[in-house]
Design an enzyme around this catalytic site. Structure first.
Site, short mmCIF file in Angstrom:
data_model
loop_
_atom_site.label_atom_id
_atom_site.label_comp_id
_atom_site.label_asym_id
_atom_site.label_seq_id
_atom_site.Cartn_x
_atom_site.Cartn_y
_atom_site.Cartn_z
N HIS A 1 20.69 -76.46 -4.36
CA HIS A 1 21.71 -77.18 -5.14
C HIS A 1 22.91 -76.28 -5.40
CE1 HIS A 1 17.93 -79.38 -6.54
NE2 HIS A 1 18.66 -80.33 -6.01
N GLY B 1 22.29 -82.16 1.01
CA GLY B 1 21.67 -81.08 1.77
C GLY B 1 21.09 -81.58 3.08
N VAL C 1 19.14 -74.31 2.56
CA VAL C 1 18.98 -72.94 2.04
C VAL C 1 17.48 -72.65 2.02
CG1 VAL C 1 19.37 -71.42 0.07
CG2 VAL C 1 21.06 -73.16 0.65
N SER D 1 12.87 -78.82 -4.89
CA SER D 1 12.35 -78.86 -6.26
C SER D 1 10.83 -78.97 -6.25
CB SER D 1 12.95 -80.05 -7.02
OG SER D 1 14.36 -79.95 -6.98
N LEU E 1 17.01 -77.72 -10.62
CA LEU E 1 17.99 -77.15 -9.69
C LEU E 1 17.53 -75.80 -9.13
CD1 LEU E 1 21.21 -78.09 -11.67
CD2 LEU E 1 20.07 -79.36 -9.84
N GLN F 1 17.84 -88.73 5.13
CA GLN F 1 18.59 -89.27 3.98
C GLN F 1 20.10 -89.19 4.22
OE1 GLN F 1 17.68 -88.72 -0.41
NE2 GLN F 1 19.15 -87.07 -0.15
N GLY G 1 17.66 -83.07 -10.32
CA GLY G 1 17.43 -81.96 -11.24
C GLY G 1 16.44 -80.94 -10.70
N MET H 1 14.30 -74.56 0.50
CA MET H 1 14.35 -74.77 -0.96
C MET H 1 14.14 -76.25 -1.27
SD MET H 1 15.20 -72.00 -2.66
CE MET H 1 15.76 -70.35 -2.26
N LYS I 1 18.53 -80.55 4.45
CA LYS I 1 17.05 -80.56 4.44
C LYS I 1 16.53 -82.00 4.51
CE LYS I 1 14.39 -80.37 0.97
NZ LYS I 1 13.24 -81.29 0.94
O1 PAF Z 1 18.10 -85.94 -2.55
C1 PAF Z 1 17.91 -86.27 -3.73
O2 PAF Z 1 17.73 -85.44 -4.62
C2 PAF Z 1 17.81 -87.75 -4.08
O3 PAF Z 1 17.24 -88.49 -3.05
C3 PAF Z 1 19.18 -88.35 -4.49
C4 PAF Z 1 20.16 -88.32 -3.32
C5 PAF Z 1 19.73 -87.59 -5.67
C6 PAF Z 1 18.98 -89.82 -4.90
O4 PAF Z 1 18.11 -89.93 -5.97
#
Ligand code: PAF
Length: 292
Positions: free
Chosen positions: A38, A148, A177, A187, A34, A154, A32, A185, A150
């Protein structure tokens, strides 16, 4: 019209119904708050799929005890308004108990690319990420999932898990972005004070410096030192600033770079940075171009 679903079983049956009708389904997992990053993931998913689901879940298990779970920005209503404008079909916004039912005792532990950098600085982080992403993939059995670049490490961890568990989802990695001054960018940018926001551009500056030096033929050790200095020049406390192989995160083997044998393909290098600006931790990266 956007539909908000909190129950994993209902979410799953909606997606399976749409797939049975022959639709390609895209999925964008998020926590979230966003932003334009996103938006670009959703835009790509909307372009490539007939229906798109976005999850909004601030996943407690990927935050360490001293991390920012409590102060992580939450704005479900505003996010849903955006997702409606972005032509998303479903928002999956579960309660924590739906993802981690009482007594939950199963975790997904990924080795390989999860062991270093974020995995070292944030013990348990990737276990939390892999576990929730696996759980989200079960609730949203999509054809393709969008992440993403970024969060480079992950993306490698998720790809490793998808491959190892034989999950039938395409992992699509989309470009980072950036704000006009280059800040990626995130959150977490919303947590920066004006002074910290100003200093946060150091992450981007250190990556630009890495690319310039890389193209000029400098060795990895010198580039890493210059990256650290660029971060420290703006009082960013450095967790790591490295150049490593982009697909494995193993040390970039400089000997391969000068090898004339052609026996082994050269690894693609990526510069990774992470550091704390005030009390907010930021990460960024840049895949470095081929040296000619
Ligand atoms: O990248 C993220 O926002 C989080 O690590 C994800 C992939 C939604 C898992 O909680």
């Amino acid at each position: 019209m956007l539909e908000i679903i909190s129950d994993p079983q209902s979410m799953r049956s909606e997606v399976l119904k749409a797939r049975a009708a022959g639709h390609r389904i895209g999925f964008v997992p998020t926590m979230g708050a966003l932003h334009a990053g996103h938006a670009s993931l959703v835009a790509r998913a909307v372009r490539e799929c007939e229906a798109v689901a976005v999850s909004i879940f601030v996943n407690p298990t990927q935050f360490g005890p001293a991390e920012d779970f409590e102060r992580y920005p939450r704005q479900l209503q505003a996010d849903c308004q955006l997702l409606n404008e972005w032509k998303v079909r479903w928002v999956f916004a579960p309660e924590a108990a739906a993802i981690y039912p009482p007594g939950a005792a199963t975790r997904v532990v990924v080795g390989g690319p999860a062991g270093c950098f974020e995995g070292e600085v944030r013990p348990g982080h990737f276990e939390g990420v892999a576990t929730v992403v696996c759980r989200l993939f079960l609730a949203v059995p999509a054809d393709a999932a969008y992440f993403g670049a970024k969060d480079w490490q992950q993306t490698l961890v998720v790809k490793r898990m998808v491959c190892d568990l034989g999950l039938a989802v395409d992992v699509v990695v989309c470009p980072t972005v950036r704000e006009p001054d280059g800040l990626a960018m995130s959150s977490r940018n919303a947590l920066l004070t004006p002074d910290e926001r100003h200093r946060a551009v150091a992450l981007f500056e250190s990556l630009c410096c890495a690319e310039r030096m890389w193209l000029a033929g400098f060795a990895v050790a010198g580039i890493e030192q210059a990256m650290r200095e660029a971060l420290q020049a703006r009082s960013v406390s450095v967790d790591y600033a490295v150049v490593v192989a982009a697909d494995s995160l193993e040390p970039y083997d400089a000997s391969l770079a000068v090898s004339q044998s052609g026996a082994k393909a050269l690894p693609v290098p990526v510069a990774l940075v992470a550091g704390r600006v005030g009390s907010t931790r930021l990460i960024d990266n840049r895949v470095l171009p081929a040296r000619t």
